[in-house]
Design an enzyme around this catalytic site. Structure first.
Site, PDB file in Angstrom:
ATOM      1  N   ASP A  93     -16.169 -15.401  67.687  1.00 33.88           N
ATOM      2  CA  ASP A  93     -14.747 -15.141  67.549  1.00 33.88           C
ATOM      3  C   ASP A  93     -14.321 -14.394  68.815  1.00 33.88           C
ATOM      4  OD1 ASP A  93     -12.715 -13.887  64.727  1.00 33.88           O
ATOM      5  OD2 ASP A  93     -12.172 -14.725  66.676  1.00 33.88           O
ATOM      6  N   ASP A 267     -16.364 -19.880  58.053  1.00 28.55           N
ATOM      7  CA  ASP A 267     -17.267 -18.723  58.143  1.00 28.55           C
ATOM      8  C   ASP A 267     -16.773 -17.674  57.167  1.00 28.55           C
ATOM      9  OD1 ASP A 267     -14.988 -17.757  60.130  1.00 28.55           O
ATOM     10  OD2 ASP A 267     -16.175 -15.997  59.540  1.00 28.55           O
ATOM     11  N   CYS A 305     -32.542 -23.306  41.737  1.00 27.59           N
ATOM     12  CA  CYS A 305     -32.342 -22.881  43.132  1.00 27.59           C
ATOM     13  C   CYS A 305     -33.682 -22.797  43.854  1.00 27.59           C
ATOM     14  CB  CYS A 305     -31.647 -21.513  43.164  1.00 27.59           C
ATOM     15  SG  CYS A 305     -31.391 -20.858  44.833  1.00 27.59           S
ATOM     16  N   CYS A 307     -34.413 -20.983  46.568  1.00 34.23           N
ATOM     17  CA  CYS A 307     -34.588 -19.782  47.399  1.00 34.23           C
ATOM     18  C   CYS A 307     -35.726 -18.908  46.863  1.00 34.23           C
ATOM     19  CB  CYS A 307     -33.280 -19.003  47.465  1.00 34.23           C
ATOM     20  SG  CYS A 307     -33.052 -17.812  46.137  1.00 34.23           S
ATOM     21  N   CYS A 310     -35.075 -16.913  43.546  1.00 35.23           N
ATOM     22  CA  CYS A 310     -35.090 -17.692  42.312  1.00 35.23           C
ATOM     23  C   CYS A 310     -36.476 -18.248  42.000  1.00 35.23           C
ATOM     24  CB  CYS A 310     -34.090 -18.849  42.402  1.00 35.23           C
ATOM     25  SG  CYS A 310     -32.387 -18.278  42.417  1.00 35.23           S
ATOM     26  N   HIS A 336     -30.475 -15.579  48.634  1.00 40.08           N
ATOM     27  CA  HIS A 336     -30.003 -16.471  47.577  1.00 40.08           C
ATOM     28  C   HIS A 336     -28.566 -16.937  47.839  1.00 40.08           C
ATOM     29  CE1 HIS A 336     -29.002 -18.298  43.754  1.00 40.08           C
ATOM     30  NE2 HIS A 336     -27.874 -17.588  43.809  1.00 40.08           N
TER      31      HIS A 336
HETATM   32  O1  LIG Z   1      -6.281 -15.995  62.832  1.00 41.26           O
HETATM   33  C1  LIG Z   1      -7.425 -15.606  63.132  1.00 41.26           C
HETATM   34  N1  LIG Z   1      -7.816 -15.547  64.435  1.00 41.26           N
HETATM   35  C2  LIG Z   1      -9.067 -15.111  64.800  1.00 41.26           C
HETATM   36  N2  LIG Z   1      -9.970 -14.705  63.907  1.00 41.26           N
HETATM   37  C3  LIG Z   1      -9.642 -14.711  62.565  1.00 41.26           C
HETATM   38  C4  LIG Z   1     -10.589 -14.242  61.633  1.00 41.26           C
HETATM   39  C5  LIG Z   1     -10.243 -14.227  60.274  1.00 41.26           C
HETATM   40  N3  LIG Z   1     -10.937 -13.783  59.173  1.00 41.26           N
HETATM   41  C6  LIG Z   1     -10.098 -13.969  58.128  1.00 41.26           C
HETATM   42  N4  LIG Z   1     -10.391 -13.622  56.859  1.00 41.26           N
HETATM   43  C7  LIG Z   1     -11.640 -12.943  56.540  1.00 41.26           C
HETATM   44  C8  LIG Z   1     -11.513 -11.496  56.809  1.00 41.26           C
HETATM   45  C9  LIG Z   1     -12.432 -10.704  57.411  1.00 41.26           C
HETATM   46  C10 LIG Z   1     -12.050  -9.365  57.531  1.00 41.26           C
HETATM   47  C11 LIG Z   1     -10.791  -9.131  57.009  1.00 41.26           C
HETATM   48  S1  LIG Z   1     -10.124 -10.580  56.405  1.00 41.26           S
HETATM   49  N5  LIG Z   1      -8.921 -14.531  58.508  1.00 41.26           N
HETATM   50  C12 LIG Z   1      -8.976 -14.692  59.849  1.00 41.26           C
HETATM   51  C13 LIG Z   1      -8.033 -15.161  60.773  1.00 41.26           C
HETATM   52  C14 LIG Z   1      -8.370 -15.171  62.130  1.00 41.26           C
END
Ligand SMILES: O=c1[nH]cnc2cc3nc(NCc4cccs4)[nH]c3cc12
Length: 373
Positions: A93, A267, A305, A307, A310, A336
């Site tokens: 990310d 993810d 399962c 794993c 289990c 698991h």
């Molecule tokens: O627009 C996004 N842009 C870049 N990374 C993300 C990660 C993201 N993760 C969630 N949800 C899961 C969460 C993880 C922590 C707080 S909410 N929504 C998300 C949206 C974005």
């Protein structure tokens, strides 16, 4: 080993798709679930165990790794794959989302975000250019554009302004990424729950051109109904021949509903984080292993399962080691949950390939209604 990145869409069943992403570090079967390896580890798991669950690809977080141990140190040590002993694909990310949700004292401008580390208060800058450089140093196979994910609820003009900033940042991300054979840069669609803003975002991203496209801005508290409503149109606004990645999702039924609506990759921290808190996902629903009713139960969590938890342990044992806060508890329950999530993905890949996704989905939901978990 060809130094190329490609996606082959193999079969569709309604809006659901199955295919394969080919990278120099191996293939990713889609639909794919990516375990989260935030600090260069999927918590409580050895990398070889993560591979055994069926994961083809992991997620790493730019925000965490730039702060500790720093991308420069990981680069000096041979890159993130070598550092964490995972030689399959890694997606990272870009850090924008984590800055807004984790760090204090941040300042957002057209250039990027300056912020203070939640670890030691040191000052840092994230921008399209610095995020691309950090992800290059990490050596990740799939790089995410630097974007801004607006906090919901927000009015439409705020969402539009944020999305247009992200599109300008997507353009700068593409320019800064450069020419990197075998590596991919994914754009991130924004626009909240607004069909017209998401269409504008999708069009802007396609004009720039990316190897894959994420649906961002969701799984931020909008709830499943609103998310599915958005997924009824958002994936279809993106190129049909490139992977579509829904960020941050989700619970098992979120994942199934997203694949049904055309998502190829997801993810979520849920299976690993829940494993550490005693929340166990099974095909009959969620089991909270902390509950006293498991104390004498000789049965496995799920006798179908594959794993280690289990195959080799009773609920009574798993209840005991959780209550005793033994490290093996987090290891077994994480193992698991990740196995269960990967088996859902494998079930959907096979069902889409056979044209039986609807029947598979009906069986998935029936199993959860059965009860007696
Ligand atoms: O627009 C996004 N842009 C870049 N990374 C993300 C990660 C993201 N993760 C969630 N949800 C899961 C969460 C993880 C922590 C707080 S909410 N929504 C998300 C949206 C974005």
């Amino acid at each position: 080993m060809k130094n190329t990145f490609s996606f082959e869409l193999q079969k569709t069943d309604g809006a659901a798709r199955t295919g394969v992403i080919r990278t120099p570090r191996g293939e990713v079967r889609t639909p794919a679930f990516m375990p989260v390896g935030t600090a260069a580890t999927v918590k409580a798991m050895m990398p070889e165990s993560v591979a055994e669950t069926g994961a083809d690809i992991l997620l790493g977080n730019t925000y965490h790794l730039m702060l500790r141990p720093t991308a420069e140190r990981i680069d000096r040590l041979g890159g993130l794959h070598r550092f964490m002993n995972w030689d399959r694909p890694i997606l990272t990310d870009s850090g924008g989302f984590q800055v807004m949700s984790l760090s204090g004292l941040r300042k957002l401008t057209e250039d990027g975000v300056t912020f203070k580390s939640h670890i030691d208060g040191s000052k840092h800058v994230l921008s399209p250019e610095t995020s691309m450089e950090i992800q290059r140093l990490l050596g990740s196979d799939i790089v995410m554009c630097f974007d801004e994910c607006p906090a919901l609820p927000a009015d439409k003009s705020r969402i539009a302004d944020s999305m247009r900033l992200s599109m300008r940042w997507a353009d700068r991300s593409r320019a800064a990424f450069g020419d990197r054979p075998g590596h991919a840069l994914f754009g991130i669609q924004q626009g909240g729950l607004e069909e017209d803003l998401r269409a504008e975002s999708a069009e802007a991203l396609q004009q720039i051109g990316f190897e894959g496209y994420a649906v961002g801005g969701l799984a931020v508290g909008e709830g499943q109904e609103a998310m599915f409503g958005c997924l009824d149109f958002a994936p279809g606004q993106l190129p049909v021949d490139k992977p579509r990645y829904l960020m941050g999702v989700g619970k098992p039924d979120d994942i199934v509903g997203a694949v049904k609506r055309g998502i190829d990759m997801m993810d979520c921290v849920l299976p690993s984080r829940s494993g550490r808190t005693g929340q166990v996902f099974t095909r009959h629903g969620v089991v909270n292993i902390k509950n006293a009713r498991h104390a004498d139960d000789p049965r496995p969590l799920d006798d179908t399962c594959r794993c280690p938890a289990c195959r080799n342990y009773s609920r009574a044992y798993l209840h005991h080691v959780f209550r005793s806060q033994e490290m093996i508890s987090g290891m077994l329950l994480t193992w698991h949950n990740l196995t269960y999530f990967q088996d859902i993905m494998q079930g959907m890949r096979a069902a889409i390939a056979a044209g039986t996704f609807d029947a598979w989905e009906a069986d998935f939901h029936a199993g959860r209604a059965a009860g007696d978990i």
